[in-house]
Scaffold this active site. Sequence first.
Site, PDB file in Angstrom:
ATOM      1  N   SER A 173      -7.177  -2.431   3.688  1.00 50.93           N
ATOM      2  CA  SER A 173      -6.137  -1.862   4.543  1.00 50.93           C
ATOM      3  C   SER A 173      -6.765  -1.280   5.819  1.00 50.93           C
ATOM      4  CB  SER A 173      -5.335  -0.830   3.737  1.00 50.93           C
ATOM      5  OG  SER A 173      -4.137  -0.517   4.389  1.00 50.93           O
ATOM      6  N   ASP A 338       2.654  -7.826  -0.705  1.00 43.66           N
ATOM      7  CA  ASP A 338       2.393  -6.703   0.199  1.00 43.66           C
ATOM      8  C   ASP A 338       3.551  -6.531   1.185  1.00 43.66           C
ATOM      9  OD1 ASP A 338       1.296  -4.854   1.981  1.00 43.66           O
ATOM     10  OD2 ASP A 338      -0.710  -5.705   1.798  1.00 43.66           O
ATOM     11  N   HIS A 371       1.148  -3.783  -1.710  1.00 42.05           N
ATOM     12  CA  HIS A 371      -0.094  -3.460  -0.988  1.00 42.05           C
ATOM     13  C   HIS A 371      -1.150  -2.881  -1.937  1.00 42.05           C
ATOM     14  CE1 HIS A 371      -2.122  -2.633   2.843  1.00 42.05           C
ATOM     15  NE2 HIS A 371      -2.296  -1.369   2.522  1.00 42.05           N
TER      16      HIS A 371
END
Lengths: 399, 399
Positions: A173, A338, A371
């Site tokens: 991320s 995600d 995610h």
Amino acid sequence: MTSTRITTLLLLALTALPSWAMIVEKQKHVIPSFTLFNGAELKNVQIGWEAYGELNEDKSNAILINHYFTGSSHAAGKYAESDPAPGYWDAIIGPGKAIDTNRFFVISVDTLANINAYSSNVHTTGPASVNPTTQTPYGLDFPVVTIRDFVNTQRAVLQSLGIKKLHAVIGASMGSMQAIEWASTYPDEVERIVSVIGTGYMDAWSTVELEQWAIPIRLDKQWNQGNYTRETAPLDGLTAALMQVTQIALAPAFINQIGESLDYQPLESGPLHDIRQKHSIVNWLHDRARQRASLMDANHLLYLVRACQLFITGHSDSLEKGLSNITAPVLLLPAEQDLLLMPYMSELLADELAKRNHPVSLHTIEGDQGHLEGVTGIGKMAKTLSTFLNTDVSPENPK
Amino acid sequence: MTSTRITTLLLLALTALPSWAMIVEKQKHVIPSFTLFNGAELKNVQIGWEAYGELNEDKSNAILINHYFTGSSHAAGKYAESDPAPGYWDAIIGPGKAIDTNRFFVISVDTLANINAYSSNVHTTGPASVNPTTQTPYGLDFPVVTIRDFVNTQRAVLQSLGIKKLHAVIGASMGSMQAIEWASTYPDEVERIVSVIGTGYMDAWSTVELEQWAIPIRLDKQWNQGNYTRETAPLDGLTAALMQVTQIALAPAFINQIGESLDYQPLESGPLHDIRQKHSIVNWLHDRARQRASLMDANHLLYLVRACQLFITGHSDSLEKGLSNITAPVLLLPAEQDLLLMPYMSELLADELAKRNHPVSLHTIEGDQGHLEGVTGIGKMAKTLSTFLNTDVSPENPK
């Protein structure tokens, strides 16, 4: 028994019994004066870091792990056996694991404005730090920081250890952005990069999504234009922000499973009869966010949002330019469901790199946790990761 | 020329030239006393409605259209030729269109606590209305209202017109919930239902998502536990809520197209140098939401959120029970990239209905505008809709 023999036995035991935690210790590096990407100067910059495994003699076995938005440098191991859980990527970092600490020196560094400002295991400098000029917290007088600045503070830590080249940079991320930025800014110092649930730049959609997290903080009257102390902090706004972060980092299946465990019903009696009451699942999310908020700082969240919003590989006006600097092979690991940095972001990056015949591969992490699969589901990619870390990047076989 | 001939010519012209708007007029119905699903009583309930086409003699040609969260009963036509845009489903409602006003009497009704509380074209009763007991706005003293209550107010309007049976009930998003609730609660009065971008119940995930919209309103100090007037309204909180509604009702492609038109860049100079400045795309979304907020009421938004959160077909603790009451054939039109009521919600409904051999069909609206495809992309489903409206539901061929 000699102390060397005890150490050896202990190491053997740790390797043989993976249920025993790898014990790690937080370190601190201080940069007296640091120039940011936007030209501002920071004094007395505190940077936490931790490492797993041993640095070899020629300092060629280092792997850097970059953390995500709400994370810290605690990527693996435990500070004490009694810790309830190890670092977030413990599934892949450790002796004999995908990122094998018997072979690699694995290091991770707290970002500037790390959100866990009040955690004793995080050292960071951000708007909650004391401004040496005024002797009060910086608040919004703290300069805007960028992903490039995170890279440069990491580089300062590595230089302090004599490390001049990284076997790999790996991040999830926000950490993926740092990995890519490393490869673009210091191509001669990075041999491989892995972007997990990541992106090569912030598109308009994602910039707006991140802004949604910032808005409730600024609405909280306790925020007071960023002027507050830990005792008067805007905890309601920060909690609201974290409720959003939590939801968007997940996917329906996860929250619906929690709902089942709470016996969530749409037609719950409290909310049916009183507008002030909330559904069980809302209370659950709120309480979880409130608890997380206790060691976090609201202004730090705003600054991390901004660092991500400003991100484009190479920090220029052109993604192409940023990507063209990269020489390291790239592994992309998006998560199937995600909802935050959707798979299209990694796919776009793969396409752009493939266009220029850059060595890039993309493997999708399957699973229904959105995610968060990039953290909780990373174990599924152990073999892919370990194969990639063995990619030959010697000059005879450059890519 | 006789007035009949003029009317005929005008009608011909309207049919031949679809660029001429169908002119409609807002109507009002008042219910002196109304008992809500949760047992509370409301006095003097104001309900706006509008209709297109003519009711036939035996009053058998009525189709009810239920509006979405931020919408109103203005489903088609214009109030004046000079209106910048017609009602939201004008692409499918009108003479010769999928929902053919040459054949059907199409009627739409404003919900209780309609969000557009200050629009002159909406009549609604909600927390912004004057409480007859105190002569001040209800605020949070207004009772919780449900999707079932919206259905019951619509039924009161229909009864005032002598309509006892509906050829179809059709709604998008929150309107879909009303359509399904109609079919479950009054199965003998509904011959067909269409659920566009809808759901049969609120799962835990969606309830949490809706709560995210409510939170910034409650954080705005102007909100003051719901006690405010239009002049002192919590516009910052409402704007923040609408920023979220807008984003989640869209999908990346739409926002990224806007970004391109604004020349959005991640590394914009303002936000790089000043934490108080925002990216161009953020300012765009904010300004758009702020403008929309001017005719809306923050408490009304909270009550609509709650009505949706409480929704389960049939308003009991069992979806199965609610669905088992439905006799009308069901058409489901989810949108491919919907991030709000994701396609899995319609698919689950289709599966549940198919399990009990209920006549149900599902067609996906393709396109990259997310949830909004159910509004802006509805024209793509014109043929599917018009075929469905001709489904034979006579007793000889009941399904």
